[in-house]
Motif scaffolding. Sequence first.
Motif, PDB file in Angstrom:
ATOM      1  N   GLY A  22       0.787  -1.211   0.000  1.00  0.00           N
ATOM      2  CA  GLY A  22       0.000   0.000   0.000  1.00  0.00           C
ATOM      3  C   GLY A  22       0.824   1.269   0.000  1.00  0.00           C
ATOM      4  O   GLY A  22       0.306   2.345  -0.319  1.00  0.00           O
ATOM      5  N   GLN A  23       2.105   1.155   0.356  1.00  0.00           N
ATOM      6  CA  GLN A  23       2.993   2.306   0.289  1.00  0.00           C
ATOM      7  C   GLN A  23       3.645   2.384  -1.093  1.00  0.00           C
ATOM      8  O   GLN A  23       3.561   1.458  -1.902  1.00  0.00           O
ATOM      9  N   THR A  24       4.342   3.501  -1.354  1.00  0.00           N
ATOM     10  CA  THR A  24       4.950   3.749  -2.656  1.00  0.00           C
ATOM     11  C   THR A  24       6.462   3.849  -2.529  1.00  0.00           C
ATOM     12  O   THR A  24       6.974   4.528  -1.624  1.00  0.00           O
ATOM     13  N   LEU A  25       7.166   3.189  -3.436  1.00  0.00           N
ATOM     14  CA  LEU A  25       8.609   3.354  -3.563  1.00  0.00           C
ATOM     15  C   LEU A  25       8.892   4.119  -4.844  1.00  0.00           C
ATOM     16  O   LEU A  25       8.487   3.697  -5.929  1.00  0.00           O
ATOM     17  N   THR A  26       9.603   5.229  -4.717  1.00  0.00           N
ATOM     18  CA  THR A  26      10.015   6.035  -5.863  1.00  0.00           C
ATOM     19  C   THR A  26      11.528   5.956  -5.989  1.00  0.00           C
ATOM     20  O   THR A  26      12.248   6.207  -5.011  1.00  0.00           O
ATOM     21  N   ILE A  27      12.016   5.614  -7.170  1.00  0.00           N
ATOM     22  CA  ILE A  27      13.452   5.532  -7.442  1.00  0.00           C
ATOM     23  C   ILE A  27      13.774   6.505  -8.564  1.00  0.00           C
ATOM     24  O   ILE A  27      13.176   6.433  -9.640  1.00  0.00           O
ATOM     25  N   ARG A  28      14.746   7.402  -8.338  1.00  0.00           N
ATOM     26  CA  ARG A  28      15.158   8.376  -9.328  1.00  0.00           C
ATOM     27  C   ARG A  28      16.661   8.244  -9.562  1.00  0.00           C
ATOM     28  O   ARG A  28      17.464   8.749  -8.795  1.00  0.00           O
ATOM     29  N   ASP A  29      17.038   7.552 -10.642  1.00  0.00           N
ATOM     30  CA  ASP A  29      18.450   7.439 -11.007  1.00  0.00           C
ATOM     31  C   ASP A  29      18.757   8.453 -12.106  1.00  0.00           C
ATOM     32  O   ASP A  29      17.857   8.897 -12.828  1.00  0.00           O
ATOM     33  N   VAL A  30      20.025   8.793 -12.256  1.00  0.00           N
ATOM     34  CA  VAL A  30      20.442   9.718 -13.310  1.00  0.00           C
ATOM     35  C   VAL A  30      21.222   8.970 -14.375  1.00  0.00           C
ATOM     36  O   VAL A  30      20.823   8.937 -15.544  1.00  0.00           O
ATOM     37  N   GLY A 106       2.704  -5.914  -3.090  1.00  0.00           N
ATOM     38  CA  GLY A 106       1.684  -4.899  -2.875  1.00  0.00           C
ATOM     39  C   GLY A 106       2.194  -3.478  -2.812  1.00  0.00           C
ATOM     40  O   GLY A 106       1.412  -2.551  -2.566  1.00  0.00           O
ATOM     41  N   VAL A 107       3.477  -3.272  -3.062  1.00  0.00           N
ATOM     42  CA  VAL A 107       4.039  -1.924  -3.044  1.00  0.00           C
ATOM     43  C   VAL A 107       3.851  -1.270  -4.418  1.00  0.00           C
ATOM     44  O   VAL A 107       4.053  -1.895  -5.459  1.00  0.00           O
ATOM     45  N   THR A 108       3.444  -0.013  -4.425  1.00  0.00           N
ATOM     46  CA  THR A 108       3.358   0.766  -5.659  1.00  0.00           C
ATOM     47  C   THR A 108       4.742   1.268  -6.018  1.00  0.00           C
ATOM     48  O   THR A 108       5.449   1.817  -5.168  1.00  0.00           O
ATOM     49  N   LEU A 109       5.133   1.097  -7.280  1.00  0.00           N
ATOM     50  CA  LEU A 109       6.494   1.429  -7.695  1.00  0.00           C
ATOM     51  C   LEU A 109       6.489   2.498  -8.772  1.00  0.00           C
ATOM     52  O   LEU A 109       5.726   2.441  -9.735  1.00  0.00           O
ATOM     53  N   ASP A 110       7.388   3.462  -8.613  1.00  0.00           N
ATOM     54  CA  ASP A 110       7.650   4.483  -9.629  1.00  0.00           C
ATOM     55  C   ASP A 110       9.159   4.559  -9.798  1.00  0.00           C
ATOM     56  O   ASP A 110       9.855   5.160  -8.978  1.00  0.00           O
ATOM     57  N   ALA A 111       9.681   3.927 -10.857  1.00  0.00           N
ATOM     58  CA  ALA A 111      11.125   3.811 -11.048  1.00  0.00           C
ATOM     59  C   ALA A 111      11.543   4.491 -12.338  1.00  0.00           C
ATOM     60  O   ALA A 111      10.896   4.317 -13.375  1.00  0.00           O
ATOM     61  N   SER A 112      12.654   5.246 -12.285  1.00  0.00           N
ATOM     62  CA  SER A 112      13.102   5.938 -13.484  1.00  0.00           C
ATOM     63  C   SER A 112      14.613   6.090 -13.488  1.00  0.00           C
ATOM     64  O   SER A 112      15.269   6.099 -12.449  1.00  0.00           O
ATOM     65  N   ASP A 117      18.819   1.500 -18.474  1.00  0.00           N
ATOM     66  CA  ASP A 117      17.651   0.630 -18.603  1.00  0.00           C
ATOM     67  C   ASP A 117      16.899   0.560 -17.275  1.00  0.00           C
ATOM     68  O   ASP A 117      17.502   0.654 -16.198  1.00  0.00           O
ATOM     69  N   VAL A 118      15.593   0.355 -17.368  1.00  0.00           N
ATOM     70  CA  VAL A 118      14.754   0.131 -16.189  1.00  0.00           C
ATOM     71  C   VAL A 118      14.063  -1.210 -16.373  1.00  0.00           C
ATOM     72  O   VAL A 118      13.330  -1.408 -17.348  1.00  0.00           O
ATOM     73  N   ASP A 119      14.307  -2.138 -15.448  1.00  0.00           N
ATOM     74  CA  ASP A 119      13.828  -3.521 -15.556  1.00  0.00           C
ATOM     75  C   ASP A 119      13.078  -3.863 -14.275  1.00  0.00           C
ATOM     76  O   ASP A 119      13.677  -3.933 -13.199  1.00  0.00           O
ATOM     77  N   VAL A 120      11.754  -4.073 -14.382  1.00  0.00           N
ATOM     78  CA  VAL A 120      10.912  -4.201 -13.196  1.00  0.00           C
ATOM     79  C   VAL A 120      10.084  -5.480 -13.261  1.00  0.00           C
ATOM     80  O   VAL A 120       9.469  -5.779 -14.290  1.00  0.00           O
ATOM     81  N   VAL A 121      10.050  -6.219 -12.160  1.00  0.00           N
ATOM     82  CA  VAL A 121       9.064  -7.267 -11.918  1.00  0.00           C
ATOM     83  C   VAL A 121       8.456  -6.941 -10.555  1.00  0.00           C
ATOM     84  O   VAL A 121       9.127  -7.041  -9.526  1.00  0.00           O
ATOM     85  N   ASN A 122       7.174  -6.559 -10.543  1.00  0.00           N
ATOM     86  CA  ASN A 122       6.566  -6.070  -9.316  1.00  0.00           C
ATOM     87  C   ASN A 122       5.137  -6.574  -9.187  1.00  0.00           C
ATOM     88  O   ASN A 122       4.383  -6.620 -10.156  1.00  0.00           O
ATOM     89  N   ASP A 123       4.772  -6.916  -7.970  1.00  0.00           N
ATOM     90  CA  ASP A 123       3.432  -7.424  -7.682  1.00  0.00           C
ATOM     91  C   ASP A 123       2.393  -6.316  -7.627  1.00  0.00           C
ATOM     92  O   ASP A 123       1.215  -6.544  -7.884  1.00  0.00           O
ATOM     93  N   GLY A 124       2.814  -5.093  -7.284  1.00  0.00           N
ATOM     94  CA  GLY A 124       1.894  -3.974  -7.145  1.00  0.00           C
ATOM     95  C   GLY A 124       1.863  -3.098  -8.384  1.00  0.00           C
ATOM     96  O   GLY A 124       2.496  -3.394  -9.399  1.00  0.00           O
ATOM     97  N   SER A 126       2.754  -0.394 -11.111  1.00  0.00           N
ATOM     98  CA  SER A 126       4.116  -0.061 -11.522  1.00  0.00           C
ATOM     99  C   SER A 126       4.141   0.992 -12.613  1.00  0.00           C
ATOM    100  O   SER A 126       3.402   0.901 -13.600  1.00  0.00           O
ATOM    101  N   ASP A 127       5.028   1.987 -12.432  1.00  0.00           N
ATOM    102  CA  ASP A 127       5.409   2.941 -13.461  1.00  0.00           C
ATOM    103  C   ASP A 127       6.916   2.807 -13.662  1.00  0.00           C
ATOM    104  O   ASP A 127       7.666   2.747 -12.680  1.00  0.00           O
TER     105      ASP A 127
END
Length: 235
Positions: A22-30, A106-112, A117-124, A126-127
């Motif tokens: 239910g919470q959100t993880l935001t990842i901001r890489d450059v 169940g975590v909401t993900l916003d990864a960039s 490359d951005v490679d995601v496998v997530n149960d919640g 996903s952006d």
Amino acid sequence: MLLVLAVAAAVPFSYDGPLRAGQTLTIRDVNGPVRVRTGDRFSVRATKTAHRGDPNAVAIKVEPGPNGTVVCVRYAPDLNRGCGDRSNDTHDNDTSVAFDVTVPRGVTLDASSVNGDVDVVNDGPSDATSVNGNVRVSGRDVRRAITVNGSVTVDILDRTRGELTAKTVNGAIDVTLPHGSGLTVDASTVNGDIHAPGMTATHPQYGPGASLHGTLGDGGRRLNLDSVNGSITLH
């Protein structure tokens, strides 16, 4: 003759902390790739690598909050700037940061990433976005998969209703859905073709490109797909 080889300097980073469904993880890489997988707990593993820059002049910041956690990268002299400031300035430091992250179910993900490359496998939900890099997302509720220079690959694992936006300028879009999924599709490409079983794309009388606007089954999941230079394929 004396041959001098440049050796990349690598500095590891590790973080483990609380994060719940239910919470959100935001990842901001450059500069660098972002890899995310579903697991039993929240952990961040990263490696800072530089050829001519100083990896110790780059900070990986983890900022927990009531609604989740934000992870970002800061380059000196901006090491004290928080993740809320969307700065992507590297100040001519070539250090890249490669993230390998595990999130609970169940975590909401916003990864960039800007360059990676951005490679995601997530149960919640996903952006995943990049500017210069491929984007690959697999999950039950993939909401956005966007890049400028790179391909977009999405694997949706659930037939539930929802909406996916997948876009690229220079690259192909490939979307795989469960058998029997109901779809409402709005797709277009300027230089490429569209392949969608059970649906027919239209083509201009002159020049390249294709578009597809239609419904399959109950139309429960909406797909907004847009490429400029690349084909679009549904499976």
